[in-house]
Enzyme design. Structure first.
Site, mmCIF file in Angstrom:
data_model
loop_
_atom_site.group_PDB
_atom_site.id
_atom_site.type_symbol
_atom_site.label_atom_id
_atom_site.label_comp_id
_atom_site.label_asym_id
_atom_site.label_seq_id
_atom_site.Cartn_x
_atom_site.Cartn_y
_atom_site.Cartn_z
ATOM 1 N N GLY A 175 0.827 -1.198 0.000
ATOM 2 C CA GLY A 175 0.000 0.000 0.000
ATOM 3 C C GLY A 175 0.862 1.248 0.000
ATOM 4 N N LEU A 176 0.244 2.375 0.338
ATOM 5 C CA LEU A 176 0.967 3.641 0.289
ATOM 6 C C LEU A 176 2.129 3.667 1.265
ATOM 7 C CD1 LEU A 176 1.230 6.495 -0.823
ATOM 8 C CD2 LEU A 176 -0.448 7.247 0.882
ATOM 9 N N SER A 222 -5.318 1.620 1.126
ATOM 10 C CA SER A 222 -4.889 2.908 0.575
ATOM 11 C C SER A 222 -5.636 3.235 -0.711
ATOM 12 C CB SER A 222 -3.389 2.892 0.285
ATOM 13 O OG SER A 222 -2.634 2.596 1.419
ATOM 14 N N TRP A 226 -8.530 2.414 -1.530
ATOM 15 C CA TRP A 226 -9.959 2.638 -1.325
ATOM 16 C C TRP A 226 -10.259 3.976 -0.657
ATOM 17 C CZ3 TRP A 226 -12.984 -2.398 0.176
ATOM 18 C CH2 TRP A 226 -12.661 -3.414 -0.730
ATOM 19 N N ALA A 227 -9.230 4.666 -0.191
ATOM 20 C CA ALA A 227 -9.446 5.933 0.514
ATOM 21 C C ALA A 227 -10.092 6.947 -0.436
ATOM 22 C CB ALA A 227 -8.132 6.478 1.047
ATOM 23 N N ARG A 259 -15.694 11.637 14.285
ATOM 24 C CA ARG A 259 -16.304 10.428 13.736
ATOM 25 C C ARG A 259 -16.929 9.531 14.792
ATOM 26 N NH1 ARG A 259 -12.248 8.470 8.851
ATOM 27 N NH2 ARG A 259 -13.019 9.961 7.323
ATOM 28 N N GLU A 296 -1.302 1.499 8.782
ATOM 29 C CA GLU A 296 -2.372 1.182 9.738
ATOM 30 C C GLU A 296 -2.011 0.090 10.715
ATOM 31 O OE1 GLU A 296 -7.218 0.401 9.765
ATOM 32 O OE2 GLU A 296 -6.172 0.721 7.859
ATOM 33 N N LEU A 331 -3.604 8.738 5.155
ATOM 34 C CA LEU A 331 -2.754 8.752 3.961
ATOM 35 C C LEU A 331 -1.515 9.602 4.201
ATOM 36 C CD1 LEU A 331 -5.260 8.984 0.957
ATOM 37 C CD2 LEU A 331 -4.120 6.957 1.876
#
Length: 500
Positions: free
Chosen positions: A12-13, A43, A45-46, A276, A359, A376
């Protein structure tokens, strides 16, 4: 096999940012991932973008203050200032790699405001396509880098350690079930979060926290595993995983309502931009009460939906719902794990030779509740730092030996676990439910002792049971107060030490 450079597990990123930085420092890098790059990766899917102090009047200090406020007392100052201080440079670095950030007429970054940010500071791509667009640029750069070798068929199954406990490599499963031991001077875990442990999640189902468990088996310290962020606006369309309705929609003025059209969080214009955890619990309560929860963007976005939010529009239309004229049904869904393998801003863990980024790591910058679009930023900024740090690692004189090897939990049992995690370790928890969950984990672990997902689920559930307060993403219905003193959960499997 012996590899004379960093071994990075995850594409991923975070993993690819580390790979690029290590390679450009002269190291030979091997990246391993179980699927082709861009697949099964959170990443990509963000939707929101990269948070950074880019606008007039904004500052890294203000960004850090908003991050700390969202994190409910558990955000660590030094790494957070390091993160926000690197924000603008990180966005510029990604743009230089080819990430097509939306621009204003004068060539600056187009910025969105998301929940709990004091101002618009989220650099976006295509309205809601940031993750895939950014990662695509980074993937292209990694593929073009001669010092990076990529295996797209290798899954982490264990770690290698020498007699002193230093991590000296990893055990990987390749095509056909063949296990390969790869010795390396440094192992960087970028294995993602735990959303796949939940029945309702916005994450790729393959992300189930196995890297966290394997690190814990090796003796790594785990930080705050009970803190899971639930996104309040996953599209409730009967899909697994649940498509995400980006927070930027609420930043544009979309409103959360119930089935009768009443505001869920009140009529104030910015009411739906609360943190959130607050919004997720309100959505959860409305759904549990039978009132339903819907995101109404018919006025705020309306006819502009296909151009401004193409990913959300496509998901809705694919399910037979036109968000230009109808409110979207939403549900709270497991979205991001604030806890993870304890690591510093350079990715160093409590074990020599082992780094953790993205993550799967807990660096102290998210605390009890991640600020929107900081993930990110962290993946790229701290991924780059870890790449530089790992490039300088010298190999151990002792190649070491393989430790415990992870196995899979059968599908039927996995579905049991996911349902129980959603029911009992969701946005509202209590001792009775967590005890039921832990009992299920006990039964499953007796039959499948080396299933890594069960270790991760146990760490999260036991820490949630032990935390007798409500803080950030962790809400105990039987302990609704927040303690005067904010204390981290720190533990290893050897000690289960939960002292602050």
């Amino acid at each position: 096999m012996r590899h004379d450079g960093p071994l990075i597990v995850g594409g991923g990123l975070a993993g690819l940012s580390a790979a690029l930085e290590a390679a450009r420092a002269g190291a030979k890098v091997r990246v391993v991932t179980p699927e082709p790059l861009l697949n099964a990766c959170a990443s990509a899917w963000a939707q929101g973008g990269v948070a950074a102090a880019l606008g007039a009047g904004d500052s890294a200090a203000d960004h850090a203050a908003d991050t700390a406020a969202a994190g409910a007392g558990l955000v660590e100052t030094a790494p957070t200032l390091a993160l926000t201080g690197a924000g603008a440079a990180t966005v510029d670095w990604l743009a230089a790699l080819g990430a097509p950030f939306d621009r204003t007429e004068d060539g600056g970054y187009a910025l969105s405001r998301e929940a709990a940010h004091g101002r618009a500071r989220v650099a976006r791509v295509g309205g809601d396509g940031a993750g895939r667009a950014i990662l695509s640029a980074v993937v292209a750069a990694a593929r073009a880098e001669p010092n990076i070798e990529i295996w797209e068929d290798a899954r982490l199954r264990g770690l290698m350690q020498d007699a002193k406990g230093r991590v000296t490599g990893a055990v990987l499963e390749r095509v056909g079930g063949r296990l390969v031991q790869v010795a390396a001077p440094a192992v960087i875990l970028a294995t993602g979060g735990i959303g796949g442990l939940y029945a309702v999640t916005t994450n790729p189902a393959a992300l189930r926290g196995e890297g966290l468990a394997i690190a814990a088996w090796a003796g790594a310290e785990i930080l705050d595993p009970e803190f899971v962020q639930f996104h309040p606006t996953a599209l409730d369309l009967g899909l697994d995983p649940a498509p995400l309705a980006t927070e930027a929609l609420r930043g544009e003025g979309a409103r959360l309502i119930d089935g009768q059209g009443r505001f869920l969080l009140g009529p104030d214009a910015d009411a739906d931009l609360a943190a959130r955890d607050v919004v997720a619990r309100v959505v959860h309560a409305a759904r549990m009460a039978g009132r339903g929860a819907f995101l109404d963007a018919t006025t705020a976005v309306g006819a502009a939906f296909p151009e401004h939010f193409p990913a959300v529009f496509a998901a809705c239309m694919g399910a037979g719902l036109d968000p230009r004229i109808s409110p979207m049904p939403v549900a709270e869904a497991a979205h991001y794990h604030m806890g993870g393998i304890a690591a510093d801003a350079d990715g160093r863990t409590s074990l020599d030779g082992l780094f953790a980024i993205g993550e799967c790591a807990a660096t102290g910058v998210h605390g009890a509740n991640r600020l929107a679009s900081n993930s990110l930023l962290e993946a790229a900024a701290f991924g780059r730092r870890a790449g530089r740090a790992a490039a300088d690692q010298a190999p151990s004189a002792d190649e070491g030996a393989a430790g415990r090897i992870a196995t899979d939990l059968p599908q039927a049992e996995m579905m049991q676990l996911r349902a129980a995690m959603t029911a009992h370790a969701g946005p509202v928890r209590d001792a009775a439910g967590l005890t039921i969950l832990i009992a299920l984990i006990d039964r499953l672990q007796a039959q499948h002792p080396d299933a890594a997902v069960l270790t991760t689920a146990r760490l999260a559930a036991e820490a949630a049971l032990a935390r007798r307060e409500s803080r950030g993403g962790h809400w105990r219905a039987d302990w609704p107060q927040t303690n005067d003193t904010a204390a981290h959960t720190r533990l290893t499997l050897n000690t289960r030490d939960k002292a602050a």
